[in-house]
Design an enzyme around this catalytic site. Structure first.
Site, PDB file in Angstrom:
ATOM      1  N   LYS A  22      33.121  64.387  51.837  1.00 38.38           N
ATOM      2  CA  LYS A  22      31.834  64.127  52.473  1.00 38.38           C
ATOM      3  C   LYS A  22      30.770  65.094  51.947  1.00 38.38           C
ATOM      4  CE  LYS A  22      31.885  62.795  56.685  1.00 38.38           C
ATOM      5  NZ  LYS A  22      32.361  62.921  58.039  1.00 38.38           N
ATOM      6  N   ARG A  92      30.437  68.039  61.199  1.00 40.90           N
ATOM      7  CA  ARG A  92      31.440  67.020  60.865  1.00 40.90           C
ATOM      8  C   ARG A  92      32.445  67.532  59.850  1.00 40.90           C
ATOM      9  NH1 ARG A  92      28.071  61.994  59.090  1.00 40.90           N
ATOM     10  NH2 ARG A  92      29.366  60.677  60.380  1.00 40.90           N
ATOM     11  N   GLY A 101      38.781  59.225  60.643  1.00 44.43           N
ATOM     12  CA  GLY A 101      39.062  59.316  62.074  1.00 44.43           C
ATOM     13  C   GLY A 101      40.108  60.339  62.466  1.00 44.43           C
ATOM     14  N   MET A 103      39.998  63.726  61.954  1.00 45.99           N
ATOM     15  CA  MET A 103      39.497  65.034  62.395  1.00 45.99           C
ATOM     16  C   MET A 103      38.219  64.877  63.211  1.00 45.99           C
ATOM     17  SD  MET A 103      40.417  67.267  59.082  1.00 45.99           S
ATOM     18  CE  MET A 103      39.616  66.143  58.012  1.00 45.99           C
ATOM     19  N   ARG A 336      31.283  57.065  50.565  1.00 42.22           N
ATOM     20  CA  ARG A 336      32.574  57.414  49.945  1.00 42.22           C
ATOM     21  C   ARG A 336      33.161  56.141  49.351  1.00 42.22           C
ATOM     22  NH1 ARG A 336      35.412  58.617  55.675  1.00 42.22           N
ATOM     23  NH2 ARG A 336      35.385  56.508  56.476  1.00 42.22           N
ATOM     24  N   HIS A 455      71.479  53.834  56.548  1.00 39.65           N
ATOM     25  CA  HIS A 455      71.992  52.560  56.046  1.00 39.65           C
ATOM     26  C   HIS A 455      71.005  51.432  56.326  1.00 39.65           C
ATOM     27  CE1 HIS A 455      74.286  48.789  56.511  1.00 39.65           C
ATOM     28  NE2 HIS A 455      74.797  49.211  55.369  1.00 39.65           N
ATOM     29  N   ARG A 561      75.607  48.855  43.703  1.00 32.79           N
ATOM     30  CA  ARG A 561      76.572  49.544  44.574  1.00 32.79           C
ATOM     31  C   ARG A 561      77.710  48.575  44.867  1.00 32.79           C
ATOM     32  NH1 ARG A 561      71.411  51.493  47.144  1.00 32.79           N
ATOM     33  NH2 ARG A 561      71.524  53.760  47.392  1.00 32.79           N
ATOM     34  N   GLU A 745      74.483  63.872  41.522  1.00 28.06           N
ATOM     35  CA  GLU A 745      74.076  63.860  42.924  1.00 28.06           C
ATOM     36  C   GLU A 745      74.694  65.005  43.728  1.00 28.06           C
ATOM     37  OE1 GLU A 745      75.159  60.060  44.637  1.00 28.06           O
ATOM     38  OE2 GLU A 745      77.006  59.963  43.501  1.00 28.06           O
ATOM     39  N   SER A 764      72.458  59.280  35.981  1.00 30.91           N
ATOM     40  CA  SER A 764      71.539  58.665  36.927  1.00 30.91           C
ATOM     41  C   SER A 764      71.455  59.599  38.126  1.00 30.91           C
ATOM     42  CB  SER A 764      72.057  57.292  37.347  1.00 30.91           C
ATOM     43  OG  SER A 764      71.132  56.718  38.240  1.00 30.91           O
ATOM     44  N   GLY A 766      71.212  60.612  41.591  1.00 32.32           N
ATOM     45  CA  GLY A 766      71.360  60.037  42.936  1.00 32.32           C
ATOM     46  C   GLY A 766      70.685  60.993  43.899  1.00 32.32           C
ATOM     47  N   CYS A 831      68.146  56.821  40.712  1.00 32.27           N
ATOM     48  CA  CYS A 831      68.446  55.613  41.480  1.00 32.27           C
ATOM     49  C   CYS A 831      68.476  55.895  42.975  1.00 32.27           C
ATOM     50  CB  CYS A 831      69.748  54.975  41.015  1.00 32.27           C
ATOM     51  SG  CYS A 831      71.179  56.026  41.285  1.00 32.27           S
ATOM     52  N   TYR A 851      64.128  55.994  32.848  1.00 33.86           N
ATOM     53  CA  TYR A 851      63.773  54.911  33.762  1.00 33.86           C
ATOM     54  C   TYR A 851      63.857  55.359  35.212  1.00 33.86           C
ATOM     55  CZ  TYR A 851      68.749  54.459  34.744  1.00 33.86           C
ATOM     56  OH  TYR A 851      70.027  54.717  35.146  1.00 33.86           O
TER      57      TYR A 851
HETATM   58  C1  PEP Z   1      72.141  58.510  45.895  1.00 26.70           C
HETATM   59  O1  PEP Z   1      72.912  59.275  46.437  1.00 26.70           O
HETATM   60  O2  PEP Z   1      70.951  58.812  45.644  1.00 26.70           O
HETATM   61  C2  PEP Z   1      72.556  57.151  45.535  1.00 26.70           C
HETATM   62  C3  PEP Z   1      71.746  56.361  44.876  1.00 26.70           C
HETATM   63  O3  PEP Z   1      73.762  56.729  45.994  1.00 26.70           O
HETATM   64  P1  PEP Z   1      74.012  56.237  47.499  1.00 26.70           P
HETATM   65  O4  PEP Z   1      72.677  56.111  48.165  1.00 26.70           O
HETATM   66  O5  PEP Z   1      74.719  54.948  47.395  1.00 26.70           O
HETATM   67  O6  PEP Z   1      74.841  57.324  48.042  1.00 26.70           O
HETATM   68 MG    MG Z   2      75.021  58.791  46.423  1.00 28.53          MG
END
Ligand code: PEP
Ligand code: MG
Length: 875
Positions: A22, A92, A101, A103, A336, A455, A561, A745, A764, A766, A831, A851
């Site tokens: 602002k 303000r 809105g 603050m 803005r 889950h 999975r 992971e 990958s 996790g 992933c 990726y």
């Molecule tokens: C993870 O742990 O990030 C993963 C992709 O495997 P999962 O969520 O199936 O444990």
């Molecule tokens: Mg996992």
């Protein structure tokens, strides 16, 4: 001496971090020569200083504020607190990122018992003067002193009733004096002190209140939802008041240069004659459409349109403006870049490109990646939503809008949907993998427990089903099929609605509408694909999800999975048999029965992918997740296995683990039962060879071993996989190429990645488990206490939703570096759920990953975020 306060003419639009949005825009507009009331900005750094000084404004800052005030008095030719012609100001907030809105604002500051008399005389309008004073008392008490608004609203209503006044504007000056006297009395009673009469005290208290409002609960929530760092602070803008409530040639309004919900070009907004800003917001009187101003005050309208067009040209974006007209003279109070829906954002960006005002790169950068969610899920009808009755709020775990009848078991939900064609909402204490079919049948899912990566949340996002999770306020009795929330009790078949974007829960059915994807959406996506370096894959384990993800632009599967395939009703008995087997022979026999299912699943997946790659992750969850809990299931299993029900129960109990997420799961299953990995290898290899031959795709299976922590552990499982894969190749006379990699992971795997890369062709990350194990808190339960951490400013966001770049990110960087040292062409992706989060995607770009892989409905978001990351890093 540090400069803490800037007059408007001393700033410009590039000074957002210091002056807030602002303040920077008021400065820019001042320098453009637009009609902006004079004023000054107290910097965001002063706000941070206020917090570091233990919520005190330092002497130096106070002095600079008063010096700027003296300049303002000079400019306006008025004095603060003057008994004949007082200067009044607005105070303000204004942070670097707009937080509409969230603050606080205080208007008409500087009035007291004496100056109000002078103000009445000077304006010749006592009614207006007393109205301004009563508004100020009300706002100051609410915002600065945190007194409940209801005291003041109650008094105002009582006096209006007594005087037979319908609107506030029907009250006379004398009525308003009575309001003021009663306001001051209630103030004194509740605060134990008189209403402050010294305008300098009023000002400093108001500045403090704005600083304080940076940390009010709704601002903290807003920041978390919008990735705004907590240490930015807000600036404070002190501006000479102009009055929209001075009669019928005065007014106030808000307008956009284009429609913020559709993006359609053309002015869009509303205003109220004889009113101040909060009247528009409060909805007491119905505002007029802005075009009506052309009839009421044609000169003002013309000037307004001229400035609005200039501002849009200047900022090269749709503007959201606030203005006030004081006795026929127009002032701008704010501009803005306007907030907009995703649909509008896309329309506006494409229009601006077509108008030659921005480049495709800029268009891609203009669209908030997360907002694309809105285009991919059903939404509530906006009018219907306004009428909805909110009964609670929990975590917005999977976006979309859902309305339907509540059911308490997956089976009931499925039956009601399939047999009676009902729209259903599945309400559960928490979901388990066995609920999958009910979740599929449901429009929406509401759970009492569970966080953003529970889950229910993961599965719902994968399916694109709306989910609100972790609603601890619900008291539920699943057996009796009843829950209560927000003072109501709901039985099976009662109707509720869920907003997966906000987490709100409503009583009754609110109509939803299917999202439409306009042609411009594809245009933006094509531009984005041309700019990004990261590849985008998806997490999918059914052909339907795969096809959906491919339609949304996925370039392959980054995480299949395999355990999800075992939860189907015709397979789960077989995996249960395998788990409860005593001998290798028994287990191998059960696996033999599972093989055709697994293989046909993989074939269907490869077919849906049409030659795109797929990373198949081997069995991961602790085995007890598969064991039956239902007595009928136990009986069936006992019969099938020639055991007694007691024996089955005993075996299931034996599988109990105190800490299953750190227990017998992941590659540990393959170390204990190599035959599982062998069966899965055969299924993948046979499927790939057959589909390659039948469809002419050249498939290179990617086999991923989960939860590895040591090179030898990976090597052990890899040897089994290689042996079986080579056997299949020989049997099938195939020279198919396949790759074996691992998930990173476990923190140890990240630290030992250099060694692990000797065996792994790809990594990958996790990040669900990596976050869980790095922080040491459960991904399923952390939601219960994380809120206290946000409140205490220990964490700003849910580390399961937004990657913790400092901690978990450091492990990723170490692993990426070490992995590349060992194997320079190693392929690396992510992933975990973070693969669909824009700020985490920017991190992945930066860390040099190949990726990201995310749930199907997030694929367009990831495509856009990856392009933005690439463009931003070029900048
Ligand atoms: C993870 O742990 O990030 C993963 C992709 O495997 P999962 O969520 O199936 O444990
Ligand atoms: Mg996992």
């Amino acid at each position: 001496m540090k400069k803490w306060v800037y007059e408007f003419h001393e700033g410009n639009a590039d000074m957002r971090p210091l002056l807030g949005g602002k303040g920077a825009n008021l400065a820019e507009m001042t320098n453009l020569g637009l009609p902006i009331p004079n004023g000054f900005t107290v910097t965001t750094e002063a706000c941070t200083d206020y917090y570091t000084q233990g919520k005190q404004i330092s002497q130096e800052i106070q002095e600079q504020i008063f010096a700027a005030l003296a300049v303002l008095e000079e400019q306006r030719g008025k004095k603060f607190g003057d008994e004949s012609d007082p200067l009044l100001v607005s105070v303000r907030s204004g942070a670097r990122a707009s937080m509409p809105g969230m603050m606080d604002t205080i208007l008409n500051l500087g009035l007291n018992d004496v100056s109000v008399e002078g103000f009445a005389k000077k304006t010749g309008n006592p009614r207006f003067a007393y109205d301004s004073y009563r508004r100020f008392i009300q706002m100051f008490s609410d915002v600065v002193m945190e007194m409940s608004k209801s005291f003041f609203e109650g008094i105002l209503t009582e006096i209006k009733d007594a005087k037979g006044a319908k609107y506030d504007t029907d009250l006379t000056a004398d009525d308003l004096k009575e309001v003021i006297a009663r306001y001051k009395a209630i103030y004194a009673e509740k605060m134990g002190a008189e209403f402050p009469q010294d305008p300098k005290v009023q000002l400093m208290e108001a500045v403090k209140a704005v600083f304080r409002s940076w940390d009010n609960p709704r601002a903290i929530v807003y920041r978390r939802m919008n990735d705004i760092p907590g240490d930015w602070g807000t600036a404070v803008n002190v501006q000479s008041m102009v009055f929209g409530n001075m009669g019928n040639t005065s007014g106030t309004g808000v307008a956009f240069t284009r429609n913020p919900s559709t993006g359609e070009k053309g002015i869009f907004g509303e205003y109220l004659i004889n009113a101040q800003g909060e009247d528009v917001v409060a909805g007491i009187r119905t505002p007029q459409p802005i075009t009506k101003l052309a009839e009421d005050l044609p000169k003002c309208y013309e000037q307004f349109m001229d400035i609005a067009n200039r501002l849009e040209d200047h900022y090269r974006d749709m503007q959201d403006m606030e203005f006030t007209i004081q006795e026929g003279k127009l002032f701008f109070l704010q501009t803005r870049n306007g907030k907009r829906t995703a649909q509008a954002a896309i329309q506006i960006a494409c229009d601006l490109v077509d108008e030659g005002r921005i480049t495709p790169e800029e268009a891609v950068l203009r669209i908030e990646a997360k907002s694309l969610d809105q285009l991919l899920h059903p939404t509530f009808d906006a009018e219907q939503l306004k009428k909805g009755e909110k009964i609670g709020q929990a975590l917005p775990a999977s976006p979309g809008a859902a309305a339907g009848k509540v059911y308490f078991t997956a089976e009931d939900a499925k039956n009601a949907h399939e047999q009676d064609g009902e729209k259903v909402i599945l309400v559960r204490l928490e979901t388990s993998p066995e609920d999958i079919e009910g979740m599929h049948a449901a429009e929406g899912i509401l759970t009492v427990r569970g966080g953003m990566t529970s889950h229910a949340a993961v599965v719902a996002r994968g399916m694109g089903t709306c989910c609100v999770s972790g609603c601890g306020e619900i008291s539920i009795d699943e057996d009796a099929k009843v829950f209560s929330l927000g003072g109501y009790t709901f039985h099976e078949g009662d109707e509720i609605s869920l907003d997966g974007g906000t987490g709100f829960i409503y009583k009754g059915m609110i109509q939803t509408k299917e999202a439409t994807v306009s042609g411009n959406f594809g245009r933006i996506m094509n531009w984005a694909d041309g700019f990004r370096r990261l590849r985008i894959r998806t997490n999918a384990d059914t052909p339907a999800d795969t096809a959906n993800a491919v339609r949304l632009g996925a370039e392959g599967i980054g995480l299949c999975r395999t355990e999800h395939m075992f939860f189907e009703p015709n397979r789960i008995p077989k995996i249960r048999k395998m788990i409860l087997s005593d001998t290798l022979e028994q287990r191998e026999q059960a696996l033999q029965e599972l093989l055709p299912f697994q293989k046909s699943d993989f074939k269907a997946m490869y077919e849906a992918l049409k030659g795109r790659p797929m990373t198949v992750r081997y069995l991961d969850p602790p085995l007890h997740e598969f064991v039956p809990t239902d007595p009928a299931d136990m009986e069936a299993l006992a019969k099938d296995m020639g055991m007694t029900v007691e024996q089955v129960k005993q075996k299931c109990d034996d599988l109990h683990e105190f800490n299953p997420m750190m227990g017998h799961r992941g590659c540990r299953l393959a170390v204990t039962y190599p035959e599982i990995a062998r069966m899965q290898t055969r299924a993948v290899m046979e499927a790939a060879i057959e589909v390659s031959r039948e469809k002419g795709f050249s498939i290179e299976p990617e086999i991923m071993i989960p939860l590895v922590g040591d090179k030898k552990e990976l090597k052990f499982v890899k040897d089994i996989v290689v042996e079986e894969a080579e056997t299949v190749k020989k049997e099938r006379n195939s020279n198919i190429i396949y790759h074996i990699g691992t998930m990173i992971e476990i923190p140890r795997a990240a630290l030992m990645a250099g060694e692990i890369a000797e065996e792994a062709e790809f990594f990958s990350f996790g990040t669900n488990d990596l976050t869980q194990m790095t922080f040491g808190f459960s991904r399923d339960d952390a939601g219960k206490f994380l809120y206290s951490y946000y409140q205490a400013k220990i964490y700003e966001s849910d580390p399961f939703a937004r990657l913790d770049q400092n901690g978990v990110g450091q492990l990723i960087r170490i692993a990426a570096e070490q992995g590349k040292k060992t194997r320079p062409n190693i392929k690396m992706g992510i992933c975990g759920e973070h693969g669909g989060d824009p700020s985490s995607i920017a991190f992945c770009h930066d860390a040099g990953l190949t990726y990201v892989s995310c749930s199907p409905f997030r694929v367009p978001i990831a495509r856009l975020a990856a392009a933005q990351a690439a463009l931003n890093s070029k900048k």
